[in-house]
Write a protein that holds these residues in place. Structure first.
Motif, mmCIF file in Angstrom:
data_model
loop_
_atom_site.group_PDB
_atom_site.id
_atom_site.type_symbol
_atom_site.label_atom_id
_atom_site.label_comp_id
_atom_site.label_asym_id
_atom_site.label_seq_id
_atom_site.Cartn_x
_atom_site.Cartn_y
_atom_site.Cartn_z
ATOM 1 N N GLN A 117 15.954 44.262 44.262
ATOM 2 C CA GLN A 117 15.531 45.144 43.174
ATOM 3 C C GLN A 117 16.098 44.660 41.836
ATOM 4 N N HIS A 118 17.381 44.261 41.871
ATOM 5 C CA HIS A 118 18.057 43.804 40.659
ATOM 6 C C HIS A 118 17.394 42.542 40.110
ATOM 7 N N SER A 119 16.877 41.697 41.029
ATOM 8 C CA SER A 119 16.266 40.438 40.589
ATOM 9 C C SER A 119 15.005 40.679 39.767
ATOM 10 N N GLN A 120 14.408 41.872 39.909
ATOM 11 C CA GLN A 120 13.192 42.175 39.152
ATOM 12 C C GLN A 120 13.473 42.326 37.658
ATOM 13 N N THR A 121 14.702 42.752 37.317
ATOM 14 C CA THR A 121 15.000 42.978 35.900
ATOM 15 C C THR A 121 15.943 41.929 35.312
ATOM 16 N N ARG A 122 16.824 41.362 36.141
ATOM 17 C CA ARG A 122 17.834 40.440 35.621
ATOM 18 C C ARG A 122 17.178 39.294 34.871
ATOM 19 N N ASP A 123 17.758 38.915 33.729
ATOM 20 C CA ASP A 123 17.313 37.798 32.892
ATOM 21 C C ASP A 123 15.945 38.032 32.246
ATOM 22 N N GLN A 124 15.429 39.242 32.325
ATOM 23 C CA GLN A 124 14.108 39.505 31.735
ATOM 24 C C GLN A 124 14.193 39.633 30.220
ATOM 25 N N THR A 125 15.257 40.234 29.709
ATOM 26 C CA THR A 125 15.427 40.343 28.256
ATOM 27 C C THR A 125 16.707 39.619 27.860
ATOM 28 N N PRO A 126 16.750 39.030 26.657
ATOM 29 C CA PRO A 126 17.937 38.265 26.236
ATOM 30 C C PRO A 126 19.134 39.186 25.991
ATOM 31 N N PRO A 127 20.345 38.606 25.917
ATOM 32 C CA PRO A 127 21.518 39.440 25.645
ATOM 33 C C PRO A 127 21.350 40.161 24.301
ATOM 34 N N ALA A 128 21.680 41.429 24.266
ATOM 35 C CA ALA A 128 21.634 42.188 23.021
ATOM 36 C C ALA A 128 22.945 42.960 22.943
ATOM 37 N N VAL A 129 23.859 42.445 22.138
ATOM 38 C CA VAL A 129 25.199 43.033 22.112
ATOM 39 C C VAL A 129 25.323 44.014 20.948
ATOM 40 N N ARG A 130 25.573 45.251 21.300
ATOM 41 C CA ARG A 130 25.746 46.341 20.335
ATOM 42 C C ARG A 130 27.221 46.723 20.366
ATOM 43 N N VAL A 131 27.831 46.847 19.168
ATOM 44 C CA VAL A 131 29.254 47.164 19.106
ATOM 45 C C VAL A 131 29.446 48.522 18.464
ATOM 46 N N GLU A 132 30.147 49.392 19.136
ATOM 47 C CA GLU A 132 30.414 50.719 18.583
ATOM 48 C C GLU A 132 31.904 50.886 18.338
ATOM 49 N N PRO A 133 32.293 50.917 17.040
ATOM 50 C CA PRO A 133 33.715 51.090 16.741
ATOM 51 C C PRO A 133 34.142 52.553 16.895
ATOM 52 N N ALA A 134 35.369 52.754 17.318
ATOM 53 C CA ALA A 134 35.924 54.104 17.387
ATOM 54 C C ALA A 134 36.662 54.389 16.084
ATOM 55 N N ALA A 135 37.131 55.599 15.934
ATOM 56 C CA ALA A 135 37.860 55.960 14.723
ATOM 57 C C ALA A 135 39.140 55.133 14.631
ATOM 58 N N ALA A 136 39.518 54.766 13.390
ATOM 59 C CA ALA A 136 40.709 53.946 13.194
ATOM 60 C C ALA A 136 41.969 54.730 13.536
ATOM 61 N N VAL A 137 42.929 54.004 14.102
ATOM 62 C CA VAL A 137 44.209 54.620 14.481
ATOM 63 C C VAL A 137 45.308 53.870 13.739
ATOM 64 N N PRO A 138 46.183 54.592 13.019
ATOM 65 C CA PRO A 138 47.269 53.881 12.336
ATOM 66 C C PRO A 138 48.249 53.275 13.329
ATOM 67 N N VAL A 139 48.596 52.013 13.122
ATOM 68 C CA VAL A 139 49.617 51.354 13.947
ATOM 69 C C VAL A 139 50.660 50.775 13.003
ATOM 70 N N ALA A 140 51.716 50.210 13.551
ATOM 71 C CA ALA A 140 52.851 49.752 12.737
ATOM 72 C C ALA A 140 52.413 48.771 11.649
ATOM 73 N N THR A 141 51.462 47.890 11.946
ATOM 74 C CA THR A 141 51.095 46.851 10.985
ATOM 75 C C THR A 141 49.853 47.201 10.168
ATOM 76 N N GLY A 142 49.317 48.377 10.319
ATOM 77 C CA GLY A 142 48.115 48.737 9.567
ATOM 78 C C GLY A 142 47.269 49.717 10.353
ATOM 79 N N PHE A 143 46.020 49.287 10.686
ATOM 80 C CA PHE A 143 45.108 50.183 11.390
ATOM 81 C C PHE A 143 44.404 49.440 12.518
ATOM 82 N N LEU A 144 44.238 50.159 13.597
ATOM 83 C CA LEU A 144 43.532 49.578 14.740
ATOM 84 C C LEU A 144 42.168 50.251 14.865
ATOM 85 N N VAL A 145 41.124 49.422 14.951
ATOM 86 C CA VAL A 145 39.789 49.941 15.240
ATOM 87 C C VAL A 145 39.400 49.452 16.641
#
Lengths: 279, 139
Positions: free
Chosen positions: B42-70
């Motif tokens: 079943q998986h073979s029917q969809t695998r490799d059918q569409t190219p990689p599409a990388v979506r990045v979702e940042p979270a809220a920034a968190v203060p850390v010792a050296t600045g901010f972490l996202v």
């Protein structure tokens, strides 16, 4: 079983020899993992509760392993539990000594790092310690255990141990992830079938030492279904469990997880088949 | 003749006495293996059918010792695995020159997610932050 009533506590010297053998086994079986880079970090990078679950689950497994292939031809539950404790003791000490020797552990390290690193290495070492007597030791107590191992439960259990051992050796490497991404699903499907055929061939077709002869009157299909297929399913489950324990399936789509499982399932299947022949 | 019979009787033994439990275990094993094969087909029917599409979702920034972490989660919405994916975060307009942070994800299988983080010296909330994947190689 009545004739082979467990002997009174063995003299101290025998115990020392058994312990030394166990250390030998722990080193032989533990070394590939001790010298794998990923394993130095995994112990404290992986989720602590998964490591705890793994170490806890391995205890009853070691106790059952003691029944089939332990230090002594034990019969009683108490002896099996005792053997498992000794195997873990040897495993933990061997792993800690090895890591200290390679300077991966230093005296100033934090406790959670030390515990994580040693605990994960202790498991294969403990299996090695338990198997040492069966593989390296004298053959005098072999008969009773041999009879136990030839039971259906014994065969399946030992297949699981073999699968666990090889899967555990290979699962931490990055190569599993890379292979699963490089292969197509068709490669994975063929790998499944090759694994099955190879397992069956290993045990029945190829002339190995300690080869199991197929009992007459039992059809090949029955053996294939009852042993080979079951052992392969077990190998896949073990591979999945080990990958999950190492966090190699987190955030990964199920289909992709399955390809990783099949890739790791190949060495696991080899281990399962080999265990039935060697142990 | 008598020997033959005992042989036969012995040979017939395992089949006659194959316990039900063994067949149950065999059925379970066959079920698992067949389910694996079925799902892969079943998986073979969809695998490799569409190219990689990388979506990045940042979270809220968190203060850390050296600045901010996202912290961010990268999703591959495509059906093809991607490797060596540079994730770039650019922060503009936060009282100063544009600030850039980058990290590379090793491997992101199809329809899967992976988490990471970017460090900034200034508070991302004060400006405009964009986090995106720059590209990939095929593993």
């Amino acid at each position: 079983m009545t004739a082979a009533a467990s002997p009174a506590r063995p003299p101290l010297r025998d115990f020392a020899i058994a312990l030394a053998r166990a250390f030998g086994g722990a080193l032989v079986f533990g070394l590939p993992i001790l010298m794998t880079q990923e394993m130095w970090h995994l112990g404290f990078v992986m989720q602590p509760w998964r490591l705890a679950l793994f170490v806890a689950l391995m205890f009853p497994v070691l106790a059952v392993l003691a029944y089939y292939a332990g230090f002594e031809a034990t019969v009683r539950l108490k002896d099996c539990v005792l053997s498992a404790c000794i195997a873990y003791a040897v495993g933990f000490v061997a792993a800690a000594l090895g890591l200290l020797l390679f300077n991966q552990l230093t005296l100033g390290d934090s406790l959670d790092k030390v515990v994580g690193m040693v605990a994960i290495q202790a498991v294969p070492a403990a299996i090695g310690a338990m198997l040492a007597r069966s593989q390296l030791g004298q053959q005098s107590e072999e008969r009773t255990e041999e009879v136990r191992r030839d039971s259906y439960g014994g065969e399946v259990f030992l297949a699981g141990i073999g699968a666990l051992f090889l899967a555990f050796n290979i699962a931490p490497t990055e190569e599993i992830l890379l292979l699963a991404s490089t292969m197509t699903v068709w490669h994975a499907l063929i790998l499944c079938l090759v694994s099955l055929l190879m397992m069956h061939g290993f045990v029945y077709a190829v002339e190995f030492r300690g080869q199991t002869t197929m009992p007459e009157g039992v059809s090949g299909w029955s053996e294939f279904l009852r042993l080979t297929v079951v052992a392969y399913a077990l190998a896949l489950l073990v591979a999945y469990y080990v990958l999950w324990t190492f966090g190699r399936c987190d955030g990964i789509a199920f289909g992709e997880q399955l390809i990783r499982v099949v890739v790791l399932g190949w060495p696991a299947a080899l281990g399962a088949a080999a265990a039935r022949l060697i142990l | 003749m008598a020997e033959d019979q005992t042989d036969e009787a012995r040979a017939g033994q395992p089949r006659a006495h194959t316990p039900l439990l063994e067949w149950l275990v065999a059925g379970l094993g066959a079920g698992l293996v067949l389910a694996t094969l079925g799902f892969l087909i079943q998986h073979s029917q969809t695998r490799d059918q569409t190219p990689p599409a990388v979506r990045v979702e940042p979270a809220a920034a968190v203060p850390v010792a050296t600045g901010f972490l996202v912290a961010f989660t990268a999703y591959n919405d495509g059906d093809t695995p991607a490797a060596q994916i540079p994730i770039e975060g650019v922060l503009v307009g936060a009282a100063g020159p544009a600030e850039r942070a980058e990290i590379t994800l090793d491997l992101l299988p199809a329809r899967s997610e992976m988490t990471g983080g970017l460090f900034f010296s200034r508070a991302p909330e004060a400006g405009e932050l964009t986090v995106r994947a720059l590209g990939f190689t095929e593993p």
